[in-house]
Design a protein around this motif. Sequence first.
Motif, short mmCIF file in Angstrom:
data_model
loop_
_atom_site.label_atom_id
_atom_site.label_comp_id
_atom_site.label_asym_id
_atom_site.label_seq_id
_atom_site.Cartn_x
_atom_site.Cartn_y
_atom_site.Cartn_z
N ALA A 277 37.98 41.41 35.41
CA ALA A 277 37.09 41.12 36.53
C ALA A 277 37.79 40.25 37.57
O ALA A 277 37.67 40.47 38.77
N LEU A 278 38.56 39.26 37.09
CA LEU A 278 39.26 38.36 38.00
C LEU A 278 40.15 39.14 38.96
O LEU A 278 40.11 38.97 40.18
N VAL B 195 49.02 33.60 41.95
CA VAL B 195 47.80 34.42 41.96
C VAL B 195 48.13 35.84 41.51
O VAL B 195 47.45 36.42 40.68
N GLY B 196 49.23 36.39 42.05
CA GLY B 196 49.62 37.74 41.67
C GLY B 196 49.97 37.84 40.20
O GLY B 196 49.60 38.79 39.51
N LEU B 197 50.68 36.83 39.69
CA LEU B 197 51.07 36.82 38.28
C LEU B 197 49.84 36.84 37.38
O LEU B 197 49.72 37.67 36.47
N ILE B 198 48.90 35.93 37.69
CA ILE B 198 47.74 35.81 36.81
C ILE B 198 46.84 37.04 36.94
O ILE B 198 46.40 37.60 35.94
N ALA B 199 46.63 37.47 38.19
CA ALA B 199 45.76 38.64 38.39
C ALA B 199 46.34 39.86 37.68
O ALA B 199 45.62 40.60 37.02
N GLY B 200 47.66 40.05 37.82
CA GLY B 200 48.27 41.23 37.21
C GLY B 200 48.28 41.14 35.69
O GLY B 200 48.07 42.12 34.99
N GLU C 9 39.99 42.32 39.62
CA GLU C 9 39.18 43.21 40.46
C GLU C 9 38.63 42.45 41.68
O GLU C 9 38.75 42.91 42.82
N ILE C 10 38.09 41.27 41.42
CA ILE C 10 37.49 40.49 42.51
C ILE C 10 38.56 40.09 43.54
O ILE C 10 38.39 40.26 44.75
N LEU C 11 39.71 39.62 43.03
CA LEU C 11 40.78 39.20 43.95
C LEU C 11 41.23 40.36 44.83
O LEU C 11 41.40 40.21 46.04
N MET C 12 41.39 41.52 44.21
CA MET C 12 41.87 42.67 44.98
C MET C 12 40.85 43.08 46.03
O MET C 12 41.21 43.46 47.13
N ARG C 13 39.57 43.01 45.66
CA ARG C 13 38.52 43.34 46.64
C ARG C 13 38.59 42.38 47.82
O ARG C 13 38.45 42.77 48.96
N ILE C 14 38.79 41.08 47.50
CA ILE C 14 38.86 40.10 48.58
C ILE C 14 40.03 40.42 49.50
O ILE C 14 39.91 40.43 50.73
N PHE C 15 41.19 40.73 48.88
CA PHE C 15 42.36 41.03 49.70
C PHE C 15 42.12 42.28 50.55
O PHE C 15 42.49 42.33 51.71
#
Lengths: 323, 325, 294
Positions: free
Chosen positions: C120-121, C110-115, C123-129
């Motif tokens: 938007a992906l 998840v971190g690899l792909i998000a980074g 951004e959304i993941l970080m907001r959830i975290f």
Amino acid sequence: MNLLKITDLQTHFVFHDIDNYRREARALNKVNLNLNRGEIVGIVGETGAGKSLTAQSICGLLRPPAKVVGGSVLFLGKELLSLAEEDLNDIRGAEIGMVVQNPKSSLDPLTRIGDQLVRIHQTHTASAISVARSKAIAMMHAVGIPDPEKRFSAWPHELSGGMAQRVLIAMALMNEPKLLIADEPTTGLDVTVQAQILELLKDLVRRFEMGTIIITHDLGIVAHYCDKVAVMFAGEIVEYGTVTDIFRRPGHPYTKQLLASTPEKLKLNEAGSLGGQPPDLFNLPEGCLSQDRCSLASDQCRTPPPVITLETGQTVRCHFALQ
Amino acid sequence: MVLPLLIGVVFVTFMLVRVGGLDPVGLLAGPTATAEEFTMIRKDLGLDQPLWKQFLIYGGQVIQGDLGESWLSNRPVLEDITTRSFISLELLFWGIGLGAAIGIPVGLRAAFKPNGRFDQVTRIISLLGFSIPTYWLGLVMLFVFFYLLGWAPPGMGRISLMVSPPQFVTGSYLIDGLIEANWEAANSALTHLILPVLCLAIVSAAPIIKQTRAIALEVIASDTVRYARACGLKIKTLRAIVFRNSATPIITFVGTEITGLVGTMSLIEYVFAWGGLGQYGLNAIVRGDFTAVQGYVLTLALFSVLIFLIVDIVVAIIEPRSQLN
Amino acid sequence: MPPSVTHQLTWPRRTANRVRGLSRLSPTAAAGVVIIVCFGVLALFSEWFMTHDPVSSYPDRILQGPSYEHWFGTDGNGMDIFSRVIYGAKFGFGIAIPAVIIAVLIGIPVGLIAGYRGGALDEILMRIFDGLRVFPSIILALAVVAATGQSLLNVVLVLGFLDSPVFARLVRAEVLALRSSNFVESAIAAGNPTWRILFFHLLPNTIQGAMAQTAVRAAWAVRISATLAFLGIGIQAPTPEWGAMIRQGAEFMVTGQWWVAIFPGIALIFLVFGLNLLGDGIQDILDPRRRASK
């Protein structure tokens, strides 16, 4: 008596690596330098040559794992290397002023700049707050800060880089030091601001008759503002003399390379090659430290080169200085 | 910034129960219910609606302050939570206050001489503090100070049953007792407070020590302090500079740490039968009272958001670099 | 001594040197490893150490204090506490190790792909975290396990899942720093597919920071799982799990039978302490400022 006399200064980085071997990086190898009052010396050299480390060693500002392992630094006849932290504190900021590279991150972000000037003055003198205050404003005026009364209560983050550097110079001069050390004072500033700051510095140095060390990697700065120049390579001063002599007739092959690689010459495609890496500080070669990247290198260079004084008075650490 | 966070928080608490394996219909209907009764109850609870509609209905109820009814206490969850919040705040306030009062100076002192003896010792102690289960520490304290030594009252409630509690002013029995000069009540409240507060302080001091030390070391290694040394400033001035430059990150850290400590505090309440929100919430979780669990989790999250806001405001006040000044 | 000399040593000498070097760099890490290894031996070979069966009860020996026969005494069911404490090590590792593995297996991709992808992906993941951070981790774990069903497997899954943001954040931050570096740019220019860049170029460079966190996260998992059991969620008494044993002993603390809750608590502290020591030591070793020779 010399203002500052550095003899055989050695600073090493000492630590143990993950396999429990004691590793020692010999960052400064027997640095020798003399400085008189009113003299401006430029120290030049590439990154990692030990310029800043020399300044930090003089003032006792090294952080582990760096430490001074030998030599002496005499300041007005006093040995700085054996002074206790409290006694050093009486000298730093008072008799030795320092101007550092990152003015904006170096000023205390939570203290107004006027208060910082007052603080450094009151730390070293017994003067009253009103005296310190007027001195601070006078000094801010002297370093060309417009509207000093108003800027007195400015926060560091409100200043531009050039303004912050002027504040640092004012800080250094608050207690009228005898020695000023400027470590890359204009790196990161605009070219025009650079010139202003250096002009100002030169002007003030002459006025206060300070001995000054300017650390830089910019030969142009040395040519314009310094009286003498020390060329550093791999923690050694390989050549030392007046700016006129060294720029006219460099004695050390490394200095020749350095002078040949100024931007103007690079443009004209005349630059001598400055190829190769600096030597591995963990594993310094026997003899001359620049042998691996010197076109003159021969078997003779496996033995430590002598320090030869040319007839002009400049000293050169090279076997072939006289040729 | 805060609004989407709040919506997210409501969403998480909503999903917590809806997606879970527990079937509220089955719980309510009982084992003998017929199929018609099941659909009736489903309709009553709004469970026949699509999930997004259910979420909107739930969100609307939350906005109106309707958190549903607890089947354990048969009272509105909001009412249960508000009365118990004050009880928990008293413990939280003293516990974290004491933890910070111990942790920050110790952490700073350790940072001034890194790898010195003081640093080594506090480091081991704070790591131990990280490792001790809160509830176990509470039990050991009860054993030593109540059973063996008889110094402390039994771990039941926050004031002796023999003493009538003071009038409600701040919600803290200790402070309220002092306000109305009811020494007996204040004294009893104090003796009941000591052990749980100590417990929370020990657990909260450990991370504060570690983080304060790390923050101060970072500041000591900064350009600012190196330059201050080059200016020959006295050691006392240097320490003051380090302290003031560490203040903002330390406050921010303590603020974020409160979130976790609220969870820890629930366990302390559980062990000492403190009767606050934490004990209420844990009981609700253990017994499967999910309306109450939703309300409890939501309250904790809102409390964290509130703390973050307070931290932001405090930092804005003490920071010259912030917009406010 | 120059590094090249290291390779001339035979491997036992080299390993010995490295162990000495590590314990010199960080005595805390060394102490942590010793503690963890001790518990690991207890967990793997608990049959060798247990004096009794951990779940058979001796009805005539209920709540007896420590004695020659029962070193740590017996509990309210008349079970031997010493054997139960030894057996409990299995649960400590059995929950922590798979939970951390799950957290790593979810968090790192998840971190690899998000980074790497950003946008938007990310951004959304970080907001959830960020959003998850406002919930106390203990309470969230409790509530989720209680809501989704109380089995051992569920405890492991929930802990692993709830802990994955820690690794995702770490890896994401490293990927962000590396994304515009020369070697990644040139890997893209050379026409490598995205998955190759992620797993062959970015992963090896980001994994060190994530691995350094595993000890601390394992400590967290051991602590939280014991807390769940203490509250009677997930693992039930009389399972010989430390938290569940403390729960059994809680009522006896105010009546004087201290041994029921004290011994499993001490075992729990030691294992968590060992993991925390190791985690703290790893941070030391990775922080070059600490490497200064004293």
